[in-house]
Scaffold this active site. Sequence first.
Site, PDB file in Angstrom:
ATOM      1  N   CYS A 104      41.195  39.228  40.237  1.00  0.00           N
ATOM      2  CA  CYS A 104      40.947  39.144  38.798  1.00  0.00           C
ATOM      3  C   CYS A 104      39.816  40.117  38.484  1.00  0.00           C
ATOM      4  O   CYS A 104      38.664  39.887  38.872  1.00  0.00           O
ATOM      5  CB  CYS A 104      40.555  37.736  38.368  1.00  0.00           C
ATOM      6  SG  CYS A 104      40.098  37.653  36.612  1.00  0.00           S
ATOM      7  N   MET A 318      43.810  42.301  31.300  1.00  0.00           N
ATOM      8  CA  MET A 318      43.306  41.938  32.604  1.00  0.00           C
ATOM      9  C   MET A 318      42.487  43.100  33.156  1.00  0.00           C
ATOM     10  O   MET A 318      42.853  44.265  33.000  1.00  0.00           O
ATOM     11  CB  MET A 318      44.452  41.628  33.568  1.00  0.00           C
ATOM     12  CG  MET A 318      45.404  40.547  33.044  1.00  0.00           C
ATOM     13  SD  MET A 318      46.632  41.183  31.864  1.00  0.00           S
ATOM     14  CE  MET A 318      47.797  41.964  32.974  1.00  0.00           C
TER      15      MET A 318
END
Length: 396
Positions: A104, A318
């Site tokens: 992430c 993201m």
Amino acid sequence: MAHTAQIRIPATYMRGGTSKGVFFRLQDLPEAAQVPGPSRDALLLRVIGSPDPYAKQIDGMGGATSSTSKTVILSKSIKADHDVDYLFGQVSIDTPFVDWSGNCGNLSAAVGPFAISNGLVDASRVPDNGVAVIRIWQANIGKTIIAHVPMTNGAVQETGDFELDGVTFPAAEVQLAFMDPAAEEEGAGSSMFPTGNLVDELEVPGVGTFKATMINAGIPTIFVNASDIGYTGTELQDAINSDANALTRFETIRAYGAVRMGLIAHVDEAAKRQHTPKVAFVAAPSEYVSSSGKRVTVEDADLLVRAMSMGKLHHAMMGTAAVAIGTAAAIPGTLVNLAAGGGERSAVRFGHPSGTLRVGAEAALVDGEWQVNKAIMSRSARVLMEGWVRVPGDSF
């Protein structure tokens, strides 16, 4: 009537970039969860509140979106020349599944601050005032991230005037450098372009055949032209997420693209690999109004990008997909590069549903293979709550 008592586990709830998640020190987890396996997955599922057939995660720390259904485990690094080892778990909302296949990028911004504040970084490497340079080993993908964390009077500085579209309040800027971001994915080798091509014709039964740039950088990502799949690139979340047929089409594109990238052997395996690859669609700049009501003009962005995460359109972008965007934009001939106007470039600003973001990358062709030494972007991070999370003692 017999009942099971709850246990409590030291944890910190943090925002990193446009995501937030529950952070743990490895040493603080119950012994059974200190190693990978079913016990660890079961614990994290219960912490977040999954699987939840209502898709709300009311009985857990998750926020019922891909951006808020996240967990992080950190420990002092066992790797030479690194400070902290960072393991990321993307928790499914409605199925009993934790995806460990990728990083992430947004929560990467919170890793350095957490590591400093929780004693995982040697004190000699952290100045009282200035910038601490934290060397992070990203264990999911085997890559190095360098975080530049501001320090004031011996503590991590969290407040500041850095603004990030997709985050309501300003905070202190954390600069991130993703080193050698071409992902070394199982089955795909270390090639940035696993098919060997900058652009492929991707055939997706029931959807169509269209051009695609499939890249392993930051996170494996499948880029397609918005116009080829019936979009403009200015869409906000509701335009996609309220359309069940659209979500099915994107998942089908993702599955067939994953096979072409060598990430899975058969499309049926995509259900067990929800976090990667990502699917994104690109378009030339066009004016639109972001989800906050902010107007994004043609002059504000070099191109538009919308990306899918865990089956839904992401509310912003993201962080790892931003790395993929910056990398692809730096390589002439990719769909991302062409949407941005083509040619050579070392940085790109792209429009997303919440606004714009700038990411930089420098690419070079070496022995017939494209290489990128690092991709750079800025994020921010902040502790939201710290203390303990509680879970039933028999939940893992």
